[in-house]
Design an enzyme around this catalytic site. Structure first.
Site, mmCIF file in Angstrom:
data_model
loop_
_atom_site.group_PDB
_atom_site.id
_atom_site.type_symbol
_atom_site.label_atom_id
_atom_site.label_comp_id
_atom_site.label_asym_id
_atom_site.label_seq_id
_atom_site.Cartn_x
_atom_site.Cartn_y
_atom_site.Cartn_z
ATOM 1 N N CYS A 1 -9.687 21.988 17.180
ATOM 2 C CA CYS A 1 -9.978 22.120 18.691
ATOM 3 C C CYS A 1 -9.387 21.175 19.545
ATOM 4 C CB CYS A 1 -11.305 22.803 19.170
ATOM 5 S SG CYS A 1 -11.625 24.206 18.306
ATOM 6 N N GLU A 2 -7.996 20.748 19.417
ATOM 7 C CA GLU A 2 -7.515 19.791 20.077
ATOM 8 C C GLU A 2 -6.038 20.095 20.352
ATOM 9 O OE1 GLU A 2 -8.446 15.952 20.631
ATOM 10 O OE2 GLU A 2 -10.514 16.012 19.443
ATOM 11 N N GLY B 1 0.773 -1.187 0.075
ATOM 12 C CA GLY B 1 0.240 0.058 -0.069
ATOM 13 C C GLY B 1 0.934 1.224 0.017
ATOM 14 N N ARG C 1 -1.889 11.196 10.580
ATOM 15 C CA ARG C 1 -0.743 10.379 11.125
ATOM 16 C C ARG C 1 0.126 10.948 12.179
ATOM 17 N NH1 ARG C 1 2.950 8.909 8.669
ATOM 18 N NH2 ARG C 1 2.775 6.683 9.259
ATOM 19 N N TYR D 1 -0.260 8.859 15.380
ATOM 20 C CA TYR D 1 1.074 7.851 15.596
ATOM 21 C C TYR D 1 2.090 8.667 15.964
ATOM 22 C CZ TYR D 1 -2.116 5.319 12.227
ATOM 23 O OH TYR D 1 -2.920 4.574 11.707
#
Ligand code: LLP
Length: 434
Positions: free
Chosen positions: A359-360, A283, A329, A333
């Site tokens: 908002c994080e 992939g 990503r 991760y």
């Protein structure tokens, strides 16, 4: 300066170009956030596998979860590629893109009966079955349709792919595959079911793998099983070694695809399996380095240390218009992805955290990056062709990005920017007065 990944991406003076196209110009014309892919880079990556496999029975099945946009699938289908799918939705995409179901392998631990029927109707090449219970469901569905379902068992070879725990799949504590020690009994069971036809064996040990050894260990373990299963009188036609080959995001040096293939073929030969058909499910290594995500710098927010008085955070924030919903990503991760200005300016370079509008606090694309940037500049997140758009969401009711496919001189808009109204078009208000 060398850029990770593909020779199709290069800096020409101050200007970053993909397949010769100035990325900043594409961003101005089509808006941001914007995914841009090089068709030639994708085809070159596929060709590296195919060249090494020439003359051998084989099938490369692109693991389309990495990037399932129709034009990407169409590109690979036209190049003779098969597909590794994990849902009925992915099967529908393959067919919509002109792919051939006879070149599709269907992986996944949780296939529903509806998906099994859909795949049986379409005539997929093989079901990679991951549990004994799934064998029983598939047998029932095939018999009800008067078919025999072609099956491989996905076995769990219990080798450590040496990669991130979330994307390592071949250890015995992972949910994937049938344990090595139970595989022979599972094959006997499969062979006893009239709705099934055993055709192969499969494994997949993880993703972003940067070494050859785990593949060779897995192949050895799989061939041990092939020999045991054949000794029990059950014929196995193909060996599917899965995907997982890593790419360069920063300084990783994964083996080249042709090196990996050569070593696998060598091992097949050495063990007397030279004529066995080899399936691969790459992939990331087909699309990852072929794509970038372009984003505009909205605001610069230097940390408190920059101002008289200090007292607050020393971090400098570069706020851009792409966010974790566009590219998950880094947040998910802790992945490091290179970030480059599309036109190198002469502003003094400074250390920035490149963050999005969501908002994080986990909404970041890159941390502690030395960049010379000004509001309005376009940045490119590199190696974003795999697991970028395919994992995008609408969190914060943000429409998903547009996508372009470059093909030599040509620029194709392969996905329009999502329109906000379509995001809630399937929703219903409560009846008034309730
Ligand atoms: N085959 C199977 C059965 C798989 O589960 C996968 C990936 C592949 C093939 C393709 O692996 P690749 O060649 O792309 O490494 N979202 C994560 C990666 C998840 C991979 C899941 N399975 C990321 O962004 O790193």
């Amino acid at each position: 300066m060398t850029l990770p990944g593909t020779p199709f991406l290069a800096r020409d003076g101050a200007v970053l170009r993909l397949e010769g196209h100035a990325l900043a110009d594409l961003a101005r014309r089509h808006g941001t956030p914007l995914y841009v892919y090089s068709r030639r880079a994708m085809l070159a990556a596929l060709e590296t596998y195919q060249r090494a496999l020439r003359g051998r029975p084989h099938l490369v099945c692109y693991a389309m979860k990495a990037n399932s946009s129709l034009a990407v699938l169409q590109t690979f289908a036209q190049a003779g590629c098969g597909f590794d799918i994990v849902s009925g939705g992915e099967l529908a995409r393959v067919l919509a893109a002109g792919g051939d179901a006879a070149r599709v392998v269907f992986s996944g631990v949780g296939k529903t009966r509806t998906e099994m029927r859909q795949a049986l109707h379409a005539g997929v090449r093989c079901f990679n079955v991951e549990s004994v219970a799934e064998l029983d469901h598939l047998n029932e569905e095939a018999l009800a349709l008067g078919r025999r379902a072609p099956v491989s068992l996905r076995v769990n070879p219990d080798v450590d792919a040496g990669t991130h725990p979330y994307i390592s799949t071949g250890l015995k504590d992972n949910k994937f595959g049938i344990a090595h020690g139970q595989a022979l009994a599972a094959y006997r069971h499969a062979a006893s079911l009239p709705g099934l036809q055993v055709v192969g064996i499969a494994c997949h040990i993880g993703s972003q793998i940067t070494q050859l050894e785990p593949y060779l260990d897995a192949l050895d373990r799989v061939l041990d099983l092939v020999e045991a299963v054949q000794a029990a009188g059950i014929a196995i036609h193909h060996v599917d070694i899965g995907g997982g080959l890593g790419i360069t995001y920063t300084d990783e040096q994964p083996p080249r695809a042709d090196e990996l293939v050569a070593r696998l073929l060598q091992r097949l030969d050495a063990r007397g399996h030279g004529q066995r058909e080899l399936l691969l499910e790459p992939g990331r290594s087909l699309v990852g380095n072929a794509g970038v995500l372009l984003t505009e710098v909205l605001y610069l927010k230097p940390g408190a240390d920059e101002h008289a008085g200090g007292g607050g955070s020393g971090k400098n924030f570069c706020i851009v218009d792409a966010a974790m919903n566009d590219l998950m990503r880094p947040a998910m991760y802790d992945a490091w992805m290179a970030i480059e200005p599309c036109v190198q300016g002469d502003a003094p370079a400074r250390r920035w955290d490149v963050v999005g509008p969501v908002c994080e606090s986990g909404d970041w694309l890159g941390r502690d990056r030395q960049l010379a940037v000004a509001p309005g500049d376009i940045l490119a997140v590199l190696s974003a062709g795999a697991y970028g758009m395919a994992m995008a969401s609408n969190y914060n009711t943000r429409p998903r990005a547009a996508e372009l496919m470059l093909d030599g001189e040509q620029v194709h808009l392969i996905r329009e920017r999502e329109d906000v109204a379509s995001l809630f078009a399937a929703e219903r208000l409560l009846p008034t007065g309730s």
